[in-house]
Design a protein around this motif. Sequence first.
Motif, PDB file in Angstrom:
ATOM      1  N   UNK A  95       0.831  -1.204   0.000  1.00  0.00           N
ATOM      2  CA  UNK A  95       0.000   0.000   0.000  1.00  0.00           C
ATOM      3  C   UNK A  95       0.869   1.259   0.000  1.00  0.00           C
ATOM      4  N   UNK A  96       1.889   1.261   0.862  1.00  0.00           N
ATOM      5  CA  UNK A  96       2.766   2.431   0.936  1.00  0.00           C
ATOM      6  C   UNK A  96       3.550   2.654  -0.346  1.00  0.00           C
ATOM      7  N   UNK A  97       3.997   1.558  -0.980  1.00  0.00           N
ATOM      8  CA  UNK A  97       4.768   1.698  -2.216  1.00  0.00           C
ATOM      9  C   UNK A  97       3.902   2.249  -3.340  1.00  0.00           C
ATOM     10  N   UNK A  98       2.640   1.819  -3.403  1.00  0.00           N
ATOM     11  CA  UNK A  98       1.760   2.303  -4.474  1.00  0.00           C
ATOM     12  C   UNK A  98       1.586   3.818  -4.383  1.00  0.00           C
ATOM     13  N   UNK A  99       1.169   4.286  -3.222  1.00  0.00           N
ATOM     14  CA  UNK A  99       0.900   5.720  -3.094  1.00  0.00           C
ATOM     15  C   UNK A  99       2.189   6.536  -3.067  1.00  0.00           C
ATOM     16  N   UNK A 100       3.284   5.924  -2.611  1.00  0.00           N
ATOM     17  CA  UNK A 100       4.564   6.618  -2.657  1.00  0.00           C
ATOM     18  C   UNK A 100       5.034   6.838  -4.085  1.00  0.00           C
ATOM     19  N   UNK A 101       4.908   5.795  -4.911  1.00  0.00           N
ATOM     20  CA  UNK A 101       5.302   5.906  -6.315  1.00  0.00           C
ATOM     21  C   UNK A 101       4.368   6.842  -7.084  1.00  0.00           C
ATOM     22  N   UNK A 102       3.103   6.801  -6.775  1.00  0.00           N
ATOM     23  CA  UNK A 102       2.158   7.703  -7.444  1.00  0.00           C
ATOM     24  C   UNK A 102       2.480   9.156  -7.104  1.00  0.00           C
ATOM     25  N   UNK A 103       2.833   9.398  -5.851  1.00  0.00           N
ATOM     26  CA  UNK A 103       3.190  10.757  -5.443  1.00  0.00           C
ATOM     27  C   UNK A 103       4.467  11.222  -6.134  1.00  0.00           C
ATOM     28  N   UNK A 104       5.342  10.260  -6.481  1.00  0.00           N
ATOM     29  CA  UNK A 104       6.594  10.592  -7.169  1.00  0.00           C
ATOM     30  C   UNK A 104       6.410  10.735  -8.676  1.00  0.00           C
ATOM     31  N   UNK A 105       5.187  10.511  -9.155  1.00  0.00           N
ATOM     32  CA  UNK A 105       4.908  10.692 -10.570  1.00  0.00           C
ATOM     33  C   UNK A 105       4.860   9.428 -11.387  1.00  0.00           C
ATOM     34  N   UNK A 106       4.971   8.245 -10.765  1.00  0.00           N
ATOM     35  CA  UNK A 106       4.920   6.982 -11.509  1.00  0.00           C
ATOM     36  C   UNK A 106       3.498   6.691 -11.965  1.00  0.00           C
ATOM     37  N   UNK A 107       3.363   5.897 -13.007  1.00  0.00           N
ATOM     38  CA  UNK A 107       2.049   5.539 -13.522  1.00  0.00           C
ATOM     39  C   UNK A 107       1.344   4.528 -12.643  1.00  0.00           C
ATOM     40  N   UNK A 108       0.041   4.347 -12.896  1.00  0.00           N
ATOM     41  CA  UNK A 108      -0.758   3.429 -12.080  1.00  0.00           C
ATOM     42  C   UNK A 108      -0.279   1.998 -12.238  1.00  0.00           C
ATOM     43  N   UNK A 109       0.004   1.584 -13.478  1.00  0.00           N
ATOM     44  CA  UNK A 109       0.412   0.201 -13.717  1.00  0.00           C
ATOM     45  C   UNK A 109       1.715  -0.114 -13.007  1.00  0.00           C
ATOM     46  N   UNK A 110       2.727   0.756 -13.176  1.00  0.00           N
ATOM     47  CA  UNK A 110       4.024   0.524 -12.547  1.00  0.00           C
ATOM     48  C   UNK A 110       3.909   0.514 -11.024  1.00  0.00           C
ATOM     49  N   UNK A 111       3.134   1.414 -10.476  1.00  0.00           N
ATOM     50  CA  UNK A 111       2.972   1.492  -9.021  1.00  0.00           C
ATOM     51  C   UNK A 111       2.325   0.230  -8.476  1.00  0.00           C
ATOM     52  N   UNK A 112       1.355  -0.308  -9.219  1.00  0.00           N
ATOM     53  CA  UNK A 112       0.673  -1.510  -8.760  1.00  0.00           C
ATOM     54  C   UNK A 112       1.557  -2.748  -8.889  1.00  0.00           C
TER      55      UNK A 112
END
Length: 239
Positions: A54-71
């Motif tokens: 959960x933390x990695x998904x929202x952390x990566x999204x906040x850093x500008x990563x796409x939804x697929x990569x974050x998931x």
Amino acid sequence: MTTADTGVSTMATHQTAPGTDTAPAAAATTAGNRTAALRRRLAAQLLFELVLPLGSYYGLRAAGAGQWLSMVAGGLLLLPWIGYGIVRRRRVEAMAVFSLSLVVVGTLLSLVSGSPRVLMIRDSWLTAAIGLWVLGTLLTRRPFIMTASRGIVIAKVGEAGLVEWEARWDAEPTFRHHLRLVTAVWGAVFLLDAVLRVVLAYMIPVDAFPLTSTVLWLALLGGLLTWHNWYLTRHGMKL
């Protein structure tokens, strides 16, 4: 999402640990160590299977990563945990292989479709499979709760107490009824979680799904454990 081991609480009777009034302190220490080990294992599962993904998904999204990569990154974080379990137990368990296959297959399917929603329903396959397996154990001589509770019973009353506790299965029809009922409820809740995850995957925004599905699982698990403990207490089946 946690594995089948996460959240499995005690299924035992009201009884004292076998022995005499002069039972050695070492026995109590051993039981305490076992209980502490179970708690550490649960904490590790919550960390690797809930908090980090959960933390990695929202952390990566906040850093500008796409939804697929974050998931995908959240799923990959499970691999070290699965590998650690295999090395620690020195055997390959079916659940570990199944979880690993879901990560791989889900990632490949999402690559083909290009949709992160395929990854979102990955955990539904796992909870549905667990639910069906739990219900399937009702057809065996040892339903899910009977086997899942062995470690906890040993931690509380020792090996001798476990033998006495398991002997009740053959001697007491009411005991068998309670264990089968509790097992059926566990299986039904896992299936309910799977269905609700699929519904959510196609009804809410992608970025809302990881948090919403985690809250859903914790709510279902919390309600299940509350009912589980209430039921066992009411029918005199807790240690």
